[in-house]
Design an enzyme around this catalytic site. Structure first.
Site, PDB file in Angstrom:
ATOM      1  N   GLY A   1       0.762  -1.023   0.026  1.00 27.77           N
ATOM      2  CA  GLY A   1       0.012   0.070   0.127  1.00 27.77           C
ATOM      3  C   GLY A   1       0.885   1.281  -0.120  1.00 27.77           C
ATOM      4  O   GLY A   1       2.189   1.159  -0.162  1.00 27.77           O
TER       5      GLY A   1
ATOM      6  N   HIS B   1       4.750   2.594  -7.957  1.00 28.52           N
ATOM      7  CA  HIS B   1       3.911   1.464  -8.243  1.00 28.52           C
ATOM      8  C   HIS B   1       2.896   1.513  -9.488  1.00 28.52           C
ATOM      9  O   HIS B   1       2.958   0.404  -9.946  1.00 28.52           O
ATOM     10  CB  HIS B   1       2.868   1.290  -6.854  1.00 28.52           C
ATOM     11  CG  HIS B   1       3.494   1.071  -5.574  1.00 28.52           C
ATOM     12  ND1 HIS B   1       3.648   2.119  -4.389  1.00 28.52           N
ATOM     13  CD2 HIS B   1       4.279  -0.189  -4.985  1.00 28.52           C
ATOM     14  CE1 HIS B   1       4.381   1.574  -3.568  1.00 28.52           C
ATOM     15  NE2 HIS B   1       4.375   0.287  -3.829  1.00 28.52           N
TER      16      HIS B   1
ATOM     17  N   ARG C   1       8.554   6.292   1.804  1.00 25.93           N
ATOM     18  CA  ARG C   1       9.126   6.996   3.008  1.00 25.93           C
ATOM     19  C   ARG C   1       9.467   8.511   2.612  1.00 25.93           C
ATOM     20  O   ARG C   1       9.654   9.198   3.523  1.00 25.93           O
ATOM     21  CB  ARG C   1      10.479   6.390   3.231  1.00 25.93           C
ATOM     22  CG  ARG C   1      10.170   4.848   3.918  1.00 25.93           C
ATOM     23  CD  ARG C   1      11.321   4.260   4.485  1.00 25.93           C
ATOM     24  NE  ARG C   1      11.122   2.845   5.072  1.00 25.93           N
ATOM     25  CZ  ARG C   1      11.743   1.773   4.318  1.00 25.93           C
ATOM     26  NH1 ARG C   1      12.409   1.905   3.531  1.00 25.93           N
ATOM     27  NH2 ARG C   1      11.280   0.721   5.221  1.00 25.93           N
TER      28      ARG C   1
END
Ligand code: PAF
Length: 265
Positions: free
Chosen positions: A16, A22, A171
């Site tokens: 997620g 992604h 992050r």
């Protein structure tokens, strides 16, 4: 559990907090198969630090939108019980799992391989797409697939970078603007090393550049053999620089191929 998929299926396993990195994996999957499954599962087995696990961002609604807009036909967010109906038997990542990332995140890769194998069993994909950004993870997944002769083809997807060169990661949002500037130093160090024509010079430049990034607490910077994940030597056919460390408590990793060091196999 039956996911009712039409085969062949391309699969993008994620935890997620999806971003453009992604998105690119999902788009690659969509070129491989019509049915594209994106799993969103924060796997407790791969976190050595319980706080890291519990504070992992959970953004299912926006993740679902991004995944569907990128071509996913099924966004699947399984529960713990679906993934681990009984006590999971850990898959060992072996010796390479204890190097580099494994030194700093003990047991991490055993947890990764255990969940990836379980996800493969449930989805039964023909293809599974993983980012090169987590190069050691990619290597170990390939190794597991080969050793267990799993019927899935692993597709390696190139790292997607921010405009300033920083490798995309969930992050990065925890870095301030000035820390993002510091993080660019990692990319620049890798690029400088990649421009060198010999291994010794590439290593020297990588270490020199990486240790001069202000505020970067280095865990490791090394040039490895892509085929074995051992430290590269003069006769290594395919080399790659790998780096990891911290900026203000945020862990950053990156890597880059070193094509100028290539020796014909
Ligand atoms: O790279 C990740 O996001 C995770 O390690 C993975 C492959 C989804 C397994 O939990």
């Amino acid at each position: 559990m039956n996911l009712k998929l039409t085969h062949p299926t391309a699969f993008v396993p994620t935890m997620g907090a999806l971003h453009a990195g992604h998105e690119s994996l999902i788009k690659i999957a969509k070129e491989l198969a019509n049915e594209v499954v994106v799993s969103i599962y924060v796997n407790p087995l791969q976190f050595e630090n319980p706080n890291d696990f519990s504070s992992y961002p959970k953004t299912l609604e926006s993740d679902t939108k991004l995944a569907e807009a990128s071509g996913a036909t099924l966004v699947w967010a399984p529960t713990f019980e679906e993934i681990y109906p009984s006590d999971p038997e850990l898959i060992s990542a072996g010796e390479i799992g204890n190097l580099f990332e494994g030194v700093h995140r003990f047991g991490h890769f055993d947890g990764v391989l255990t969940v990836v194998k379980r996800l493969f069993d449930l989805v039964q994909p023909k293809y599974a797409v993983f980012g090169e950004k987590d190069f050691q993870q990619l290597f170990l997944i390939n190794q597991m697939v080969n050793q267990m002769q799993l019927p899935v083809k692993i597709i390696a997807a190139p790292t997607i970078r921010e405009a300033n060169g920083v490798a995309m990661s969930s992050r990065n949002s925890r870095l301030s603007v000035s820390e993002q500037g510091q993080a660019t130093g990692i990319y620049l160090a890798l690029k400088t090393a990649a421009a060198a024509n010999d291994l010794e010079r590439a290593r020297h430049l990588l270490n020199k550049e990486i240790t001069s990034i202000p505020g970067f607490l280095l865990d490791y910077a090394e040039i490895i053999d892509e085929n074995t994940f051992e430290v590269a030597t003069e006769i290594t056919a395919k080399s790659r620089a790998i780096v990891a460390g911290w900026i203000n408590g945020v862990r950053l990793l990156d890597n880059m191929a070193m094509p100028k060091l290539e020796v014909p196999e």
